[in-house]
Design a protein around this motif. Sequence first.
Motif, PDB file in Angstrom:
ATOM      1  N   THR A 111       0.849  -1.184   0.000  1.00 18.72           N
ATOM      2  CA  THR A 111       0.000   0.000   0.000  1.00 18.72           C
ATOM      3  C   THR A 111       0.888   1.238   0.000  1.00 18.72           C
ATOM      4  O   THR A 111       2.078   1.158   0.271  1.00 18.72           O
ATOM      5  CB  THR A 111      -0.899   0.024   1.239  1.00 18.72           C
ATOM      6  N   THR A 113       0.495   4.701   1.854  1.00 18.43           N
ATOM      7  CA  THR A 113      -0.307   5.539   2.752  1.00 18.43           C
ATOM      8  C   THR A 113       0.273   6.923   2.959  1.00 18.43           C
ATOM      9  O   THR A 113      -0.398   7.817   3.449  1.00 18.43           O
ATOM     10  CB  THR A 113      -0.435   4.861   4.125  1.00 18.43           C
ATOM     11  N   ALA A 124      -3.921  -3.426  11.112  1.00 19.00           N
ATOM     12  CA  ALA A 124      -4.911  -3.742  10.085  1.00 19.00           C
ATOM     13  C   ALA A 124      -5.970  -4.655  10.682  1.00 19.00           C
ATOM     14  O   ALA A 124      -5.658  -5.503  11.519  1.00 19.00           O
ATOM     15  CB  ALA A 124      -4.247  -4.414   8.884  1.00 19.00           C
ATOM     16  N   ASN A 131     -14.283  -5.632   4.436  1.00 18.07           N
ATOM     17  CA  ASN A 131     -13.348  -4.539   4.169  1.00 18.07           C
ATOM     18  C   ASN A 131     -12.100  -4.732   5.022  1.00 18.07           C
ATOM     19  O   ASN A 131     -12.188  -4.876   6.251  1.00 18.07           O
ATOM     20  CB  ASN A 131     -14.006  -3.197   4.501  1.00 18.07           C
ATOM     21  N   VAL A 133      -8.982  -2.946   6.444  1.00 16.25           N
ATOM     22  CA  VAL A 133      -8.605  -1.546   6.635  1.00 16.25           C
ATOM     23  C   VAL A 133      -7.310  -1.455   7.425  1.00 16.25           C
ATOM     24  O   VAL A 133      -7.015  -2.298   8.275  1.00 16.25           O
ATOM     25  CB  VAL A 133      -9.720  -0.748   7.352  1.00 16.25           C
ATOM     26  N   ARG A 135      -5.515   0.964  10.028  1.00 16.56           N
ATOM     27  CA  ARG A 135      -6.092   1.923  10.966  1.00 16.56           C
ATOM     28  C   ARG A 135      -5.040   2.438  11.935  1.00 16.56           C
ATOM     29  O   ARG A 135      -4.223   1.668  12.455  1.00 16.56           O
ATOM     30  CB  ARG A 135      -7.236   1.244  11.708  1.00 16.56           C
ATOM     31  N   ASP A 141      -8.895   5.532   9.524  1.00 18.82           N
ATOM     32  CA  ASP A 141      -8.513   4.562   8.503  1.00 18.82           C
ATOM     33  C   ASP A 141      -7.693   5.265   7.429  1.00 18.82           C
ATOM     34  O   ASP A 141      -8.145   6.239   6.818  1.00 18.82           O
ATOM     35  CB  ASP A 141      -9.755   3.919   7.875  1.00 18.82           C
ATOM     36  N   TRP A 143      -6.109   3.445   4.859  1.00 13.51           N
ATOM     37  CA  TRP A 143      -6.198   2.650   3.624  1.00 13.51           C
ATOM     38  C   TRP A 143      -7.269   1.597   3.850  1.00 13.51           C
ATOM     39  O   TRP A 143      -7.474   1.109   4.961  1.00 13.51           O
ATOM     40  CB  TRP A 143      -4.868   1.970   3.304  1.00 13.51           C
ATOM     41  N   GLN A 144      -7.998   1.232   2.770  1.00 15.65           N
ATOM     42  CA  GLN A 144      -8.983   0.155   2.872  1.00 15.65           C
ATOM     43  C   GLN A 144      -9.156  -0.526   1.526  1.00 15.65           C
ATOM     44  O   GLN A 144      -9.049   0.101   0.469  1.00 15.65           O
ATOM     45  CB  GLN A 144     -10.321   0.687   3.383  1.00 15.65           C
ATOM     46  N   SER A 145      -9.404  -1.827   1.585  1.00 14.61           N
ATOM     47  CA  SER A 145      -9.549  -2.608   0.351  1.00 14.61           C
ATOM     48  C   SER A 145     -10.782  -2.197  -0.437  1.00 14.61           C
ATOM     49  O   SER A 145     -10.823  -2.370  -1.662  1.00 14.61           O
ATOM     50  CB  SER A 145      -9.606  -4.105   0.691  1.00 14.61           C
ATOM     51  N   HIS A 147     -11.580   0.606  -1.321  1.00 14.83           N
ATOM     52  CA  HIS A 147     -11.202   1.635  -2.293  1.00 14.83           C
ATOM     53  C   HIS A 147     -10.443   1.060  -3.483  1.00 14.83           C
ATOM     54  O   HIS A 147     -10.139   1.786  -4.428  1.00 14.83           O
ATOM     55  CB  HIS A 147     -10.338   2.702  -1.616  1.00 14.83           C
TER      56      HIS A 147
END
Length: 725
Positions: A111, A113, A124, A131, A133, A135, A141, A143-145, A147
């Motif tokens: 990822t 971030t 995570a 989802n 995420v 955190r 949050d 980043w999250q899957s 998106h």
Amino acid sequence: MSIHYIPIFFLLFLSSFCKSDDQLTHAKPLTHSDMLISNSGYFALGFFSPTSTNNSFYLGIWYHSLPGPRTIVWVANRDNPISTHSSATLIINNSSDLVLSDSHGHNIWRTETNITAGATRAHAVLLDQGNFVLRLPNGMDIWQSFHYPTDTILPAMKFVFSYKAKIVERLVAWKGLDDPSSGDFSYSGDPSYPYLQVLTWNKTIPYCRLGVWNGMPVAGGRILTNTSSILYQTVINTGDEFYFVYAISNNLQFPEMKVPGNFLHIRNKSFDQCEAVCNHNCSCTAFAYANMSGGSAMADPSRCLVWSGELIDIGKIPNGENLHIRLADTAVDKKVSSVKITLPIIACLLLLSCIALVWIYKYRGKRRNEETQRKMMLGYFSTSNELGGENTEFPFVNFKDILSATKFFANSNLIGRGGFGKVYKGTLEGGKEVAVKRLSKGSGQGTVEFKNEVVLISKLQHKNLVRLLGCCIHEDEKLLIYEYLPNKSLDAFLFDAAQKHVLDWFTRFKIIKGISRGLLYLHQDSTLTIIHRDLKTSNILLDTEMTPKISDFGMARIFGANQNQANTTRVVGTYGYMSPEYAMGGAFSVKSDTYSFGVLLLEIVSGLKISSSHLIANFCGLIAYTWRLWEDGKAIQLVDSSVLASCPHDEVLRCIHVALLCVQDRASDRPLMSSVIFMLENKTTFLPAPKQPVYFAVSNCGDGEGSESMENSLNGVSITTLKGR
């Protein structure tokens, strides 16, 4: 264990077993045998292969609560599979990014971030909506899957078609049933009309237009009614953003709906009678009732419409019908559902009870065996005079686990050897890779070093020191288990013509500063003052990011609180790296390590070994050659030709200057490591002039090959006694 406590143990065991582990932290990476399960058990995240014969492995999310084959809803590395899943690891790095890597340390997926490294530590969690995420501790949050969808939209997922008139997200189909890589077909908004319509694409060519948005919040689609809830789609346009959300609801009525086709028209029924018809028909899934005030052609002004099966092609329209959905919440439905739920739970509890009995039997036997071996270890260390009665907690690894990890010390797992013995790569249960140092049997030379290293390194924690994970004594076997560093040692790059290009100047300077910080920790910042006594390139290990880690503490010594220097008649180390006062008189201090660091610094800058006098014409060794260049104002000629063109000359010359200060003959003239770090990192700091070094550790300057072989013969743990000249 008393039999009366077994039921209580079962309850505790089952409660802990059934509780899902839904979080990933810095201290707990995800390996091939691990799996995250959302809190309610709906979704799981882990490694999978599309087929049993497929050698490609992926990190993905799937429905955990559904029987039958896995339904994959998200894939991280869909276009970059891992060839061997046992080598895959998912971690959270110091920059608070998720990083998926293989056994060679290659990043497969990560990822981005943009969180400042070291500023905070994220974790995570896999949520019940599916989802995944990342955190921060404050709950934000980063980043999250959701998106980054692959081919599936899940309920509660906000699928953004466009943002400020630009296409944002796209669903891309799998290439095949058993191939999750990106296929030809995709689903996204129309770039020409981002707020009005969506398209299915075949590569870059429009394949199917799914209609123009009519401005209503609930769009056409399919409602599934075989559960106690319904799934529907909501379209939202905020002006800047245009997106869909699928949601699950238990509401029985949807107003102003375009009714589905394939209905049964039942005449002369009131609303209550129409509802009763649906409720008494097990196959009924929905009904609608409306007055046809304008229908003069029909004798019956009312209508009752009833549906069976799935409701297809419905939508929100102006002046539509009230559609009533029948959900699975009747007494009969609940009774059937309860039976379906209860029977598997009972079967699961019986199975877990059997597992618990077997586990208790094996665990008690294993614990008894480990206690016996642990007592033997403590007894072994209590006889050591070298440790001065030091107490330490011994991280213990079972010998059988080591045999399994190293494939019974197979030659294919051998990654190094030295005076101590051999080093093997191993993979422990759970997929964690380790380096296992095995003491040569009957080696009196290595016994003291083994005891010393366990006590010392178990007390030390620093990013520039290699980490000891455990140790083991089994009969005449003595083993140390370290973190595995795939790039091995510094000398493997620095003195190899085919590999040294990897060490650009930026990397070399990073390694120099890392080694200096590790030494400062040993000398000043740790709870103990420790002299390493064998600092050299082969004892500097490199991780996947080329971060240096000082290793091999077998010959290290602990200093007391008020102790500055010690003497020994047992001089140990490697020719070329020894300070003159230590090699000739047995005196050592933190300044002895400073001397070794200076030699190491010259080797890193030049790419030449300290013992390579035959490579430098008319000079006894690297130190003498460096001094002559320095006096003549030609020190830049010392720099390795592979980095000379790209390195900042002022920084390189400062490193050479600092190295000459470190290798001065008198210990009192050499700087402390705190001053070394300050001089390296502050370019404007004034540096004192170094004094000419007279002592050369490789005393036989007439024969270059002889001095080279002498150094190699004492590589690793070297023990000798030298006389002063």
